[in-house]
Design a protein around this motif. Structure first.
Motif, PDB file in Angstrom:
ATOM      1  N   ILE A   1       0.836  -1.206   0.000  1.00 53.99           N
ATOM      2  CA  ILE A   1       0.000   0.000   0.000  1.00 53.99           C
ATOM      3  C   ILE A   1       0.866   1.250   0.000  1.00 53.99           C
ATOM      4  CG2 ILE A   1      -0.281   0.038   2.516  1.00 53.99           C
ATOM      5  CD1 ILE A   1      -3.079   1.122   2.111  1.00 53.99           C
ATOM      6  N   SER A   2       1.990   1.215   0.718  1.00 48.30           N
ATOM      7  CA  SER A   2       2.899   2.361   0.724  1.00 48.30           C
ATOM      8  C   SER A   2       3.475   2.607  -0.667  1.00 48.30           C
ATOM      9  CB  SER A   2       4.026   2.116   1.728  1.00 48.30           C
ATOM     10  OG  SER A   2       4.954   3.183   1.713  1.00 48.30           O
TER      11      SER A   2
ATOM     12  N   VAL B   1      -4.978  -4.167  -1.488  1.00 47.59           N
ATOM     13  CA  VAL B   1      -4.901  -3.495  -0.187  1.00 47.59           C
ATOM     14  C   VAL B   1      -5.564  -4.387   0.854  1.00 47.59           C
ATOM     15  CG1 VAL B   1      -5.619  -1.474   1.146  1.00 47.59           C
ATOM     16  CG2 VAL B   1      -4.925  -1.208  -1.256  1.00 47.59           C
TER      17      VAL B   1
ATOM     18  N   GLY C   1      -6.262  -1.179   5.357  1.00 44.02           N
ATOM     19  CA  GLY C   1      -6.143   0.036   4.560  1.00 44.02           C
ATOM     20  C   GLY C   1      -7.440   0.541   3.977  1.00 44.02           C
TER      21      GLY C   1
ATOM     22  N   THR D   1      -8.352   4.295   4.789  1.00 41.90           N
ATOM     23  CA  THR D   1      -7.487   5.248   4.106  1.00 41.90           C
ATOM     24  C   THR D   1      -7.810   5.312   2.623  1.00 41.90           C
ATOM     25  OG1 THR D   1      -5.711   4.877   5.708  1.00 41.90           O
ATOM     26  CG2 THR D   1      -5.078   5.800   3.572  1.00 41.90           C
TER      27      THR D   1
ATOM     28  N   ASN E   1      -6.196   5.753   8.757  1.00 41.36           N
ATOM     29  CA  ASN E   1      -4.818   5.581   9.241  1.00 41.36           C
ATOM     30  C   ASN E   1      -4.675   4.340  10.116  1.00 41.36           C
ATOM     31  OD1 ASN E   1      -3.807   7.790   7.906  1.00 41.36           O
ATOM     32  ND2 ASN E   1      -3.851   9.153   9.671  1.00 41.36           N
TER      33      ASN E   1
ATOM     34  N   LEU F   1      -3.109   1.611   9.654  1.00 39.99           N
ATOM     35  CA  LEU F   1      -1.750   1.085   9.781  1.00 39.99           C
ATOM     36  C   LEU F   1      -1.041   1.701  10.988  1.00 39.99           C
ATOM     37  CD1 LEU F   1      -0.556   1.014   6.070  1.00 39.99           C
ATOM     38  CD2 LEU F   1      -0.831  -0.959   7.565  1.00 39.99           C
TER      39      LEU F   1
END
Length: 461
Positions: free
Chosen positions: A91-92, A109, A113, A116, A415, A417
């Motif tokens: 995902i990053s 994802v 996630g 987000t 958020n 994560l």
């Protein structure tokens, strides 16, 4: 006999045939001399679809086979699966690539996630829109109920496509149970029974792990809460809005964490890490009882050298007479913005391909992930697949055993994560004896709510 293998006819000497190189030279010369309008057009290039994912091992190999099957089924598009590392890394990478104008077409994802991605309106194109524009259909009614609720957009359509859906299950090493004098045919069903079995396993073999888990916040906070029909957060665990507040510091969660603290101090429960690197401890035979995703099936089935089984998550019978339903793990596929209409048509065709019963069967037969569509599940039941493979049915039964409530329909927190890392820090503080369980969970709630308020302000929702 094909033309490539037919013998040269008698009476035609080899020396009279022009060489392949000469033929090509003559052909090129003829074509160059033709008017442009009469020259043959070059073969159309395939439209490439980049698909970034986080599945490795047998599950990653299956992703590659699915892409290859799709590519061979039609002449227009080529799906290129790219493994990008862990879920968090994937995902990053996707978000970073979007910011630089180089996002993939499809990004896998995991469920953490979803909040987000749902807020990333400019970065994500809803699956419902992509499919509709391609003349294809996808609706929440196509999927099992608890699957659909997690992936809807604000209008009620499908924001992303459920792909690899799993649940927490309990893995049992039956050989270790026999050695400890436990009934391998009747594994524990409640948490008190699990704790007692783990103590006996440790007493029988003090050098090996008795009880452990992966994804500790998912297993021991998220799934624990919903399995007992207790909320993690208000507003249906965030599904109804980003103004949700965390509330998982109640008696059930505190009691469970205290039990883990006591068992860890006695050497009965062992903590690995915040993700799933400890899963190999079950596959190798080191851990006798292990709670993690049903998606471990591929590795266990191919690598474990002992008698094993899968059973549902345990529960506290004095809290609820029977469990409610699990929330799903695994991931879904998000369509990223910034692509051409033709590329989106290819994406839509690939997503429709993944919903097809044959591809659904390839997933649930080999991975521990569940059939996501109602049709695929009905086909599996009708042909008796789960009767022959009951271990692969456990995750489906957990997710569908009872209609979801407001506490158990899913989880969508912004958020997440970052929030999970906070929760893990506080769990670790309790397990290490640095904080009492109540204090650790109070702090986890307070710190997590601060993150949620920042996210809410940034999204203005």
């Amino acid at each position: 006999m094909s033309g490539a293998t037919q013998p040269i006819r008698r009476g035609v000497g080899r020396s009279r045939l022009p060489s392949a190189g000469l033929l090509m030279t003559l052909l090129v010369g003829l074509l160059v001399g033709l008017p442009a309008a009469l020259r043959p057009l070059p073969a159309a290039a395939l439209t490439e679809i980049q698909f970034w994912h986080a599945l490795d091992g047998p599950n990653g190999e299956l992703v590659t086979r699915l892409a290859e099957t799709f590519n061979a089924s039609q002449p227009d598009y080529r799906v290129v699966p790219v493994y990008k590392g862990s879920y968090a890394e994937t995902i990053s990478s996707g978000i970073t690539a979007y910011r630089t104008g180089a996002a993939p077409h499809l990004l896998q994802v995991f469920e953490v996630g979803n909040g987000t991605m749902a807020a990333a309106v400019g970065a994500v194109r809803s699956v419902a829109t992509v499919m509709r524009e391609a003349g294809l259909s996808v609706t929440p009614e196509d999927f099992l109920p608890v699957v659909a609720t997690n992936y809807r957009d604000a209008e009620g359509g499908m924001l992303s496509l459920p792909f690899n859906v799993s649940s927490t299950v309990m893995w049992i090493n039956r050989d270790r149970f026999r050695l400890a004098g436990l009934d391998a045919k009747q594994p524990p069903a409640t948490w008190p029974e699990v704790f007692e079995a783990a103590r006996r396993l440790k007493a029988a073999d003090g050098k090996r792990c008795a009880l452990s888990s992966a994804w500790p916040t998912w297993v021991h906070l998220e799934q624990l809460s919903v399995w007992h029909d207790r909320p993690l957060a208000t507003r249906s665990n965030g599904l109804d809005g980003y103004d949700a507040e965390l509330v998982f510091n109640g008696p059930l969660q505190v009691r469970h964490l205290q039990n883990l603290v006591d068992l860890k101090r006695a050497g009965v429960f062992e903590y690995n890490d915040r993700v799933n690197r400890g899963e190999n401890r079950f596959v190798s035979g080191d851990c006798a009882i292990f709670l993690t995703s049903s998606s471990l099936y591929g590795k266990v089935a191919t690598a474990a050298r002992f008698d094993w089984t899968v059973v549902p998550m345990p529960f506290y019978p004095d809290v609820v007479p029977e469990p409610q339903n699990a929330i799903l793990g695994g991931g879904s596929l998000y369509v990223m913005q910034g692509k051409t209409p033709d590329e989106y048509r290819g994406v839509a065709r690939f997503l429709a391909f993944l919903m097809d019963g044959r591809q659904q069967a390839a997933m649930y037969r080999n991975t521990g992930y569940i059939p996501t569509t109602r049709a695929a599940y009905a086909d599996a039941v009708a042909e008796g697949f789960f009767e022959r493979h009951p271990q692969l049915h456990v995750a489906v039964q957990e997710l569908t055993r009872r209609p979801p409530t407001r506490n158990t329909a899913g989880l969508r927190l912004g958020n997440m994560l970052q929030i999970r890392d906070i929760w893990a820090e506080e769990l670790e503080a309790a397990l290490d004896g640095a904080k009492a369980p109540q204090r650790a969970l109070d702090d986890a709630v307070a710190r997590g709510n601060q993150v949620l308020r920042v996210f809410q302000q940034r999204t203005k929702k």
